[in-house]
Motif scaffolding. Structure first.
Motif, PDB file in Angstrom:
ATOM      1  N   VAL A  40      -3.806  -9.919   9.455  1.00 12.55           N
ATOM      2  CA  VAL A  40      -3.562  -8.775   8.565  1.00 12.55           C
ATOM      3  C   VAL A  40      -4.894  -8.125   8.219  1.00 12.55           C
ATOM      4  O   VAL A  40      -5.787  -8.748   7.652  1.00 12.55           O
ATOM      5  CB  VAL A  40      -2.834  -9.214   7.279  1.00 12.55           C
ATOM      6  N   VAL A  41      -5.018  -6.856   8.591  1.00  9.04           N
ATOM      7  CA  VAL A  41      -6.206  -6.069   8.266  1.00  9.04           C
ATOM      8  C   VAL A  41      -5.761  -4.805   7.549  1.00  9.04           C
ATOM      9  O   VAL A  41      -4.609  -4.377   7.659  1.00  9.04           O
ATOM     10  CB  VAL A  41      -7.009  -5.711   9.531  1.00  9.04           C
ATOM     11  N   SER A  42      -6.662  -4.198   6.821  1.00  6.16           N
ATOM     12  CA  SER A  42      -6.331  -2.992   6.062  1.00  6.16           C
ATOM     13  C   SER A  42      -6.961  -1.771   6.722  1.00  6.16           C
ATOM     14  O   SER A  42      -8.172  -1.733   6.953  1.00  6.16           O
ATOM     15  CB  SER A  42      -6.834  -3.117   4.617  1.00  6.16           C
ATOM     16  N   GLU A  48      -2.304  -2.229   4.744  1.00  8.11           N
ATOM     17  CA  GLU A  48      -1.915  -3.403   5.524  1.00  8.11           C
ATOM     18  C   GLU A  48      -0.552  -3.243   6.199  1.00  8.11           C
ATOM     19  O   GLU A  48      -0.114  -4.138   6.930  1.00  8.11           O
ATOM     20  CB  GLU A  48      -1.868  -4.638   4.614  1.00  8.11           C
ATOM     21  N   SER A  51      -0.204  -3.837  10.057  1.00 10.30           N
ATOM     22  CA  SER A  51      -0.432  -5.241  10.418  1.00 10.30           C
ATOM     23  C   SER A  51       0.782  -6.099  10.113  1.00 10.30           C
ATOM     24  O   SER A  51       1.185  -6.942  10.932  1.00 10.30           O
ATOM     25  CB  SER A  51      -1.645  -5.789   9.654  1.00 10.30           C
ATOM     26  N   TRP A  52       1.371  -5.918   8.933  1.00  6.70           N
ATOM     27  CA  TRP A  52       2.551  -6.702   8.572  1.00  6.70           C
ATOM     28  C   TRP A  52       3.710  -6.426   9.524  1.00  6.70           C
ATOM     29  O   TRP A  52       4.449  -7.329   9.919  1.00  6.70           O
ATOM     30  CB  TRP A  52       2.965  -6.416   7.133  1.00  6.70           C
ATOM     31  N   ALA A 111       3.291  -3.406   0.783  1.00  7.07           N
ATOM     32  CA  ALA A 111       2.232  -2.673   1.474  1.00  7.07           C
ATOM     33  C   ALA A 111       2.575  -1.191   1.572  1.00  7.07           C
ATOM     34  O   ALA A 111       1.703  -0.322   1.433  1.00  7.07           O
ATOM     35  CB  ALA A 111       1.997  -3.258   2.858  1.00  7.07           C
TER      36      ALA A 111
END
Length: 214
Positions: A40-42, A48, A51-52, A111
């Motif tokens: 998970v990266v922002s 995020e 990624s999720w 998110a």
């Protein structure tokens, strides 16, 4: 007494049991494996959320692959036994997918809520537009909804379409889109609103700007 506590926990907290099967058991570590595949990266604009969504897909693929292999391993020598095993694996697979759904949907929702109101930088073809603004107005079931407000520098023409490209930080196109605002007299100076709805945030992961073309 110890056995009674275990049975009570299973009855009262079935979702916890399912999560342990999906994320921590020796035979199915879908979540932990997906975390390795898709950390998970922002991102600057979408947080995020992409990624999720990608991690959720990876986890589901892992579960599907595992149960597909289990089904293939069933012996057809005893039809009755084979049917029971297939039914067992089908139920276990559905339970695992439901556990994944519970785990990821809450994270995706959280998110998504964080990026509502985010303004996406815009550029445009000056031959068609004199200004452009795009804002994330909502995220529903992981789908991003973007509202663009554009001022025309020239008429849209007989077939009025708003065209755009989602670009990454390097200026390369990720994907593109088109919006039909309906019939109207779209003259120079007119303000046009367009719904730019790319679907899941993962579809435009890495987006840094939107370029409105002629």
């Amino acid at each position: 007494m110890h056995m009674k506590k275990i049975l009570l926990a299973v009855v009262l907290f079935p979702s916890l049991l399912l999560m342990s099967c999906v994320g921590g058991s020796s035979d199915n570590k879908a979540i932990s494996e997906a975390e390795k595949q898709v950390p998970v990266v922002s991102s600057p604009l979408l947080g995020e959320l992409p990624s999720w969504q990608k991690q959720y897909k990876a986890a589901r693929d892992i579960v599907k692959q595992e149960f597909s292999e289990k089904v293939k391993s069933i012996s057809s020598d005893d039809a009755g036994k084979a049917m029971k095993e297939m039914d067992k694996y089908d139920k276990e697979g559905k339970a695992a997918e439901e556990a994944l759904k519970q785990y990821y949907e809450s994270r995706i929702k959280e998110a998504g809520g964080k990026i509502i109101g985010t303004e996406i930088p815009c550029t445009f073809d000056a031959a068609q537009y004199s200004s452009a603004k795009a804002v994330i107005t909502n995220v529903e079931d992981g789908a991003v909804m973007i509202k663009a407000t554009l001022t025309l520098s020239a008429p849209l023409g007989r077939t009025p379409y708003v065209l755009w490209k989602y670009n990454n930080a390097e200026g390369s196109e990720i994907t593109s889109g088109a919006y039909y605002p309906g019939k109207g007299d779209y003259k120079a100076g007119s303000v046009v609103e367009a719904g730019l709805n790319p679907g899941k945030a993962s579809n435009i992961d890495g987006v840094a700007s939107i370029y409105f073309t002629k």
